[in-house]
Design an enzyme around this catalytic site. Sequence first.
Site, mmCIF file in Angstrom:
data_model
loop_
_atom_site.group_PDB
_atom_site.id
_atom_site.type_symbol
_atom_site.label_atom_id
_atom_site.label_comp_id
_atom_site.label_asym_id
_atom_site.label_seq_id
_atom_site.Cartn_x
_atom_site.Cartn_y
_atom_site.Cartn_z
ATOM 1 N N ALA A 136 -58.000 34.909 -42.049
ATOM 2 C CA ALA A 136 -56.600 34.788 -42.468
ATOM 3 C C ALA A 136 -55.786 35.903 -41.828
ATOM 4 C CB ALA A 136 -56.503 34.850 -43.994
ATOM 5 N N LYS A 137 -54.485 35.820 -42.062
ATOM 6 C CA LYS A 137 -53.552 36.808 -41.501
ATOM 7 C C LYS A 137 -53.961 38.245 -41.830
ATOM 8 C CE LYS A 137 -49.702 35.018 -39.537
ATOM 9 N NZ LYS A 137 -49.445 35.338 -38.155
ATOM 10 N N ARG A 138 -54.413 38.450 -43.090
ATOM 11 C CA ARG A 138 -54.708 39.823 -43.520
ATOM 12 C C ARG A 138 -55.873 40.437 -42.736
ATOM 13 N NH1 ARG A 138 -59.081 38.786 -46.976
ATOM 14 N NH2 ARG A 138 -59.021 36.610 -47.617
#
Length: 322
Positions: free
Chosen positions: A251-253
């Site tokens: 994911a983005k994180r």
Amino acid sequence: MHRGRFAPSPTGPLHLGNARTALLSWLAARGAGGAYVMRVEDLDTPRVRPGLEGEILAELRWLGLDWDEGPDVGGPAAPYRQSERRARYAAALGRLRAEGLAYPCFCSRAEIAAAAGAPHGPSDEGPRYPGTCRDLGAAEVARRSLLRPPAWRFRVPPGPVGFVDGVHGEQTFDVALEVGDFVVARADGVPAYQLAVVVDDAAMSIGEVVRGDDLLASTARQLLLYRALGLEPPRFAHVPLVLGEDGTRLAKRHGARSLGELRAAGVAPEAVIGLLASLSGLGGARTHIAARELVPGFSLARLTPGPARLAAAAVEALAWTG
Ligand SMILES: [Zn+2]
């Protein structure tokens, strides 16, 4: 002849995980000297983002992939957009209905969840369908049809479904026990993924489906549909997903930027391929590799079956290697 495919959905940008699946499916087809088909899975109309299809195809070409058939180049199995193939799915549903292999279901999601002892099936199907509408009489179907349009469910035969996966080996699923009768067309008329993917892979003569292993469990449902529709199933190879450093879905994180962001930042496609290759145990220690350099001698058998973990530092480093 070997024919492979990639089937992106224009509902979200390509990220490194999708790109790796695309690369591996392309390498499997090209490594076998086969053709490669691009198919756009855009049936989920409310989630389709205008213009994204063009961006995705441009980014795949930027990575160095090419295809012989697709929405932008045409081909003998055209059209290559699912939104333009609805008549074909309707015909397949018609055949299942005519043979008594699909029946109307009037249950709401809440009713299925509330049904006594409905255990959870695979995440993409929700709770196991308890068979509430399996044996409704014609009069009851007519009465309920006046109140709300039905979904259509496939009548799953009992017993295990087995296949040999190109990455994960011998697989057995009991669809009747784990999923129950599954939806092949939604109440709003949209064909279910399971039906559309079977109709398309058969019509496009795909010999080997290489895709992410989040779809491994759905393969058994698809094999039942191939059988019911009298179609020849392809071989399947489910490649492990790319995870973040903490082992959860990328994911983005995790610092995972979309392909478009990497491209805009001036990252070279050879650096992206180099990173994807190293995640897959291919390409040795090189950081920059052109996709076509990985074709000779490529085999899915060389992939490690476990998930690939992407270090945030590796993505960060891309921006500096150019
Ligand atoms: Zn029902």
